[in-house]
Design an enzyme around this catalytic site. Sequence first.
Site, short mmCIF file in Angstrom:
data_model
loop_
_atom_site.label_atom_id
_atom_site.label_comp_id
_atom_site.label_asym_id
_atom_site.label_seq_id
_atom_site.Cartn_x
_atom_site.Cartn_y
_atom_site.Cartn_z
N THR A 49 0.81 -1.22 0.00
CA THR A 49 0.00 0.00 0.00
C THR A 49 0.84 1.26 0.00
O THR A 49 2.05 1.21 0.19
CB THR A 49 -0.94 0.03 1.22
N GLY A 105 1.23 5.11 -7.68
CA GLY A 105 0.54 3.98 -8.32
C GLY A 105 1.09 3.66 -9.70
O GLY A 105 1.04 2.52 -10.14
N CYS A 133 4.85 2.02 -8.33
CA CYS A 133 4.90 0.91 -7.37
C CYS A 133 3.86 -0.16 -7.71
O CYS A 133 2.67 0.14 -7.78
CB CYS A 133 4.65 1.45 -5.96
N THR A 175 0.78 -0.61 -5.30
CA THR A 175 -0.11 0.54 -5.11
C THR A 175 -0.99 0.69 -6.34
O THR A 175 -0.50 0.65 -7.46
CB THR A 175 0.73 1.83 -4.91
#
EC number: 3.4.25.2
Length: 176
Positions: free
Chosen positions: A4, A158, A161, A164
């Site tokens: 996350t 996002g 990663c 994410t």
Amino acid sequence: MHATTIITVRKGGKVVMAGDGQVSLGQTVMKGNARKVRRLSKGDVIAGFAGATADAFTLLERLEAKLEQYPDQLMRAAVELAKDWRTNKYLRNLEAMMLVADRTVTLAITGNGDVLEPEHGTIAIGSGGNYAFAAARALMDSDKSAEEIARRALEIAGDICVYTNHNVVVETLDAE
């Protein structure tokens, strides 16, 4: 901490916490719409977590209890939680990190006993935390609002990663 990205931005009389919704198990995306940012203490505190979900919920419950014990004292509640987390044999094994914020302060709480207050109005945790943090820092001097900065920082994280995603949950409080 994988799975996350959570970011908090304090700007323009607002404090915004945002997190993505991806839950990963190894290399597999198990869920894309988890809610890792939530309100505590009758809505006066926002909290976000990265790490093992069950561990994070245990810590959120403990923080809620500390906030009841020390009403309107987020810093004190966070320090007491960090002390318990570090010294309690059971809690010491929990694998999570938390960001918490109220009208006056933003804090990162770790299992090492750290309670850190950001210096530049923003802080991020999780696997995409460094990307989100760098993006937010770059945008802090722009005319963007706290929410716009948080959303853009998570969008960038996002894109980079793999843990994410772009399903963003945002919570906002008025800041002092």
